[in-house]
Design a protein around this motif. Structure first.
Motif, PDB file in Angstrom:
ATOM      1  N   LEU A  98      59.741 -27.803 -39.479  1.00 25.10           N
ATOM      2  CA  LEU A  98      60.098 -27.641 -38.040  1.00 25.10           C
ATOM      3  C   LEU A  98      61.103 -28.622 -37.699  1.00 25.10           C
ATOM      4  CD1 LEU A  98      58.773 -26.080 -35.171  1.00 25.10           C
ATOM      5  CD2 LEU A  98      57.578 -28.439 -34.793  1.00 25.10           C
ATOM      6  N   SER A 123      63.117 -26.091 -31.735  1.00 26.90           N
ATOM      7  CA  SER A 123      62.155 -25.241 -31.851  1.00 26.90           C
ATOM      8  C   SER A 123      61.425 -24.648 -30.478  1.00 26.90           C
ATOM      9  CB  SER A 123      61.111 -26.079 -32.593  1.00 26.90           C
ATOM     10  OG  SER A 123      60.481 -26.817 -31.979  1.00 26.90           O
ATOM     11  N   GLU A 142      56.349 -22.398 -31.616  1.00 29.09           N
ATOM     12  CA  GLU A 142      56.645 -22.757 -32.934  1.00 29.09           C
ATOM     13  C   GLU A 142      56.011 -24.194 -33.105  1.00 29.09           C
ATOM     14  OE1 GLU A 142      60.431 -20.799 -34.675  1.00 29.09           O
ATOM     15  OE2 GLU A 142      60.590 -22.620 -33.318  1.00 29.09           O
ATOM     16  N   GLN A 143      56.172 -24.884 -32.074  1.00 31.32           N
ATOM     17  CA  GLN A 143      55.629 -26.233 -32.059  1.00 31.32           C
ATOM     18  C   GLN A 143      53.865 -26.338 -32.036  1.00 31.32           C
ATOM     19  OE1 GLN A 143      57.175 -28.045 -28.260  1.00 31.32           O
ATOM     20  NE2 GLN A 143      59.252 -27.944 -29.273  1.00 31.32           N
ATOM     21  N   PHE A 159      52.759 -25.559 -35.280  1.00 33.80           N
ATOM     22  CA  PHE A 159      52.824 -26.800 -36.326  1.00 33.80           C
ATOM     23  C   PHE A 159      51.767 -27.849 -36.101  1.00 33.80           C
ATOM     24  CE2 PHE A 159      55.715 -26.985 -39.881  1.00 33.80           C
ATOM     25  CZ  PHE A 159      56.486 -25.815 -39.788  1.00 33.80           C
ATOM     26  N   TYR A 189      51.236 -33.064 -44.329  1.00 30.38           N
ATOM     27  CA  TYR A 189      52.410 -32.985 -43.333  1.00 30.38           C
ATOM     28  C   TYR A 189      52.858 -34.573 -42.979  1.00 30.38           C
ATOM     29  CZ  TYR A 189      51.943 -28.120 -42.726  1.00 30.38           C
ATOM     30  OH  TYR A 189      51.990 -26.727 -42.952  1.00 30.38           O
TER      31      TYR A 189
END
Lengths: 484, 314
Positions: free
Chosen positions: A385, A390, A394-395, A398, A409
């Motif tokens: 990402l 973004s 999408e955030q 994630f 991550y």
């Protein structure tokens, strides 16, 4: 009309060729002057010549698409990127230092695990690593080296310093393109090689050959070295063939090899089976041996792990070396260097937040729109990402992924990747972001390529340099520019 | 040397020979048709028959016109023996064996491939055809010249020779058969002049015209041409020469005892030209058997050197 360097503006980024508006860096002086002396038509003919050369030399890479695999011509920008020899020397020393420490680390993990016992790295980070291979415990590869070939990704931040972005200890690719880029540039800008002291890059295949030779378990005059490729459909097949040819080694696929009752590896030749001593494998661990890893792998060699453990064949890189490729482990590399070498790292890491750590995770979640979030074990720029580019959706996705599996991550600040002038139209150059992948060898001795492969994001403002995603490349010049 | 690599080199050589012979064939046919009387029933379609490609051709083309035949032979991707398909196969085989070939080999093949794809339309129309095909032939010769001058005479070289000469021998039997077929077809009305045109064409298809005249010192007659192309020991495109080269190459390769015996048997299988009037069905039967024998050699090479199911032996 020719290039007007006064119009060239890299904004706040560090530019590889231009120190300030219209003022080239010392290492790029002759290059910038030369490009300025060419008019639009000459520049365009240089570009076309490069394009024709690439097609004739058949430099290509494979892109996987839904419509099937496409063999694309290698994307290349004719304007080289220069680095002063003095700066490169320091960088090269830092790369050697880093690989040396990483190899001690990998060896320790598959042996006594002292670094874990002493609590320098939390136990569970390694225990939960996708790339830790219990099958490798207790194996003692030659010279104590696991990662013989490493393709470190370096980026230059706005302060002009190099930072390590990734270590790539599994099957790094790109070195053939580095060599071909030079061959193309020599044809396109021959005049500059007379003026400047541009350091040659061509000795890599010979050094790789020496490295592989030194791994042979049999002390014979001419050990059999093979390059193991997954085949023509692999995106880096061109490189596999290129390196095999340059080293005079056999290019083999899994089906060409067989492991005998004696735990030795043989290849099928016109006169029967012949023993193999060293395998430079360009296949991922998990596909290497269907007896041990993925049972349905058709590109691997059944029994090759057995042979390797018995010490009758050398594998480069050794299986299991990828454990140090984990981006969480990456965050600990400065500690690793201090622990094993008792030295300060010569090249810094990019600031990295480990999501596994509760405080750091909290910071990441709060600042997710500013950060780049990466999965711990992907390569090729996939599954990440880029916060500032973004959407909210999408955030949120994630954040969920991170909370579900924090170990998997890490996050890093969005980097101000350095730029270099790139030809984008008739007689027009604009700054484009780039990185650098030098290749480091280690066996009995260490070696770093002179420069490396420069990858450039061809789209304006883009930071994605991967060739599979629209990246291009440039020749990289290490220039003895101090004397002017 | 890896079995797989040996096989690919062998095929690369076969295909490059096929590219050259196809270009040569079409090119020679152009001038042949100018020389024959119009009422004489020989057409472009003969090129399809000669290559045993009738059924594949009929699938996509209803009209046996010049443009269709030429397109099918030169450019059609569905025809695996078309010049362009063969060249693509050369490229594919070389792409995966470039580690044992001279560096320039790949570049030359690539250049020729680019040239052919970009200019293929020139081959379809008479006006530019000759020049285009001429360049194709030169391209092939350049590639063969490169290996003559730069390749070590070790295993890779011998596999290239095996492939090239087997393909060449096979093509020769087809050219001769086409000549014999025309002869039989028109036996009643054929006269010396036409026979000369047809057999002269067979010679030219093999680039053998001058060598023939120098060696045979006779006019162009069916028997003399056939005898020359089959049995002449010196001309590099004669059957005898091709098989001798194959024999020589096989002798240099490992485990070749049986193979050598087989090649020798084919080499000794000669046609006796005792009755000059009889170049008819009997001759065609001979050629047919020869083609089967060549096919048998190919299978034998395959079993000896390319098969992955070898006995464990070092």
């Amino acid at each position: 009309m020719s290039i007007d360097w006064k119009q060239y503006d890299p904004h706040l980024y560090f530019d590889e060729l231009m120190a300030s508006k219209g003022e080239p860096r010392l290492s790029a002086r002759h290059l910038v002057e030369h490009l300025e002396s060419l008019d639009d038509i000459e520049l365009e003919s240089c570009r076309q010549m490069a394009e024709a050369t690439i097609r004739e030399m058949g430099v290509s890479f494979t892109v996987y698409t839904e419509e099937g695999n496409i063999d694309r011509a290698w994307p290349f920008d004719i304007v080289p990127r220069t680095i002063s020899a003095r700066q490169w020397e320091q960088t090269a020393a830092g790369l050697k230092q880093r690989l040396k420490a990483l190899n001690l680390f990998i060896g320790d993990l598959y042996d006594k695990q002292e670094i874990l016992k002493e609590g320098v790295i939390p136990q569970h980070i390694i225990r939960d690593s996708k790339n830790f291979r219990p099958e490798c415990v207790g194996v003692k590869p030659a010279h104590g080296v696991w990662a013989h070939i490493c393709g470190t990704d370096l980026v230059r931040d706005s302060d002009g310093e190099f930072y390590v972005l990734e270590d790539n200890l599994r099957v790094p690719s790109g070195v053939a393109y580095m060599l071909e880029n030079r061959a193309i540039t020599k044809r396109v800008l021959p005049e500059l090689f007379e003026k400047d002291e541009i350091k040659p890059v061509g000795d890599y295949p010979a050094r790789l050959f020496d490295t592989l030779m030194s791994l042979s378990p049999r002390r014979i005059r001419r050990p059999e070295i093979v390059v193991l490729t997954p085949g023509i459909f692999n995106s880096a097949y061109f490189e596999h063939a290129y390196l095999a040819q340059q080293m005079g080694a056999e290019l083999v696929e899994g089906s060409d090899l067989v492991v005998g009752e004696d735990d030795c590896v043989y290849m099928r030749t016109i006169s029967g089976l012949e023993r193999v001593d060293v395998i430079y494998r360009r296949i991922d661990d998990l596909f290497l041996d269907p007896e041990i890893f993925h049972k349905d792998s058709v590109v691997g060699v059944p029994g090759v792990m057995r042979a390797w453990r018995a010490g009758s064949v050398a594998l480069a890189n050794a299986p299991g070396a990828g454990v140090a490729d984990d981006k969480v482990v990456y965050a600990y590399v400065p500690e690793i260097i201090r622990y094993y070498l008792n030295e300060e790292p010569l090249i810094s890491n990019v600031k990295t937040y480990i999501c596994d750590d509760a405080d750091q995770r909290e910071y990441v979640v709060e600042h997710i729109d500013e950060l780049v979030v990466k999965p711990a074990n992907e390569s090729g720029g996939y599954g990440m990402l880029i916060g500032p580019h973004s959407t909210r959706k999408e955030q949120a996705r994630f954040v969920k992924l991170i909370n579900e599996n924090p170990r998997n991550y890490i996050a890093q600040p969005t980097l101000s990747l350095s730029t270099a002038p790139t030809l984008i139209g008739k007689g027009r150059v604009e700054p484009r972001h780039l990185d650098l992948r030098p290749f480091v060898l280690q066996a009995k001795e260490s070696y770093v390529t002179t420069g490396g492969l420069t990858r450039v994001a061809m789209n304006k403002g883009s930071l994605v340099v991967n060739s599979s995603q629209g990246g291009g490349s440039k020749d990289t010049w290490i220039v003895n520019g101090e004397t002017g | 040397m890896l079995s797989k690599v040996a096989e690919k080199l062998y095929w690369a050589a076969r295909y490059i020979e096929r590219v050259e012979s196809t270009a040569r064939l079409v090119s020679v046919y152009d001038s042949l048709l100018f020389d024959l009387p119009r009422e004489f029933d020989i057409s472009w379609y003969n090129l399809i028959t000669l290559n045993s490609l009738e059924s594949l051709f009929e699938k996509d083309y209803s009209n046996r016109s010049e443009i269709n035949v030429v397109k099918f032979l030169l450019a059609d991707e569905k025809n695996p023996s078309s010049m362009l398909s063969a060249l693509t196969m050369v490229r594919e085989n070389v792409r995966t064996t470039r580690d044992v070939l001279p560096h320039d080999y790949w570049e030359m093949v690539n250049e020729l491939h680019i040239f052919a794809t970009e200019n293929i339309r020139q081959g379809l129309y008479r006006r530019a055809r000759h020049k285009f095909l001429d360049q194709m032939i030169k391209g092939c010769q350049q590639i063969n010249g490169l290996i003559m001058g730069t390749m070590s005479r070790d295993a890779p070289w011998h596999f290239l020779r095996l492939g090239r000469n087997l393909e060449r021998a096979d093509m020769l039997t087809r050219l001769l058969d086409a000549g014999a077929a025309v002869q039989i077809l028109s036996e009643a009305e054929i006269h010396v002049q036409i026979s000369q045109v047809v057999w002269g064409n067979v010679l030219r298809s093999s680039s053998a015209e001058l060598n023939y005249r120098r060696t045979m010192r006779s006019a162009v007659t069916d028997c003399d041409v056939a005898a020359f192309l089959l049995h002449d020991p010196h001309f590099p495109r004669s059957l005898n020469f091709c098989l001798s080269t194959i024999l020589e190459a096989a002798r240099k390769l490992p485990n070749s005892k049986d193979t050598v015996k087989k090649i020798t048997r084919v080499l000794e299988f000669r046609y006796e030209f005792d009755n000059p009037q009889q170049l008819g069905d009997e001759f065609r039967d001979y050629l047919n058997q020869l083609q089967l024998d060549l096919c048998g050699l190919h299978l034998h090479f395959s079993q000896t050197w390319f098969s992955l199911e070898q006995k464990d032996a070092v």
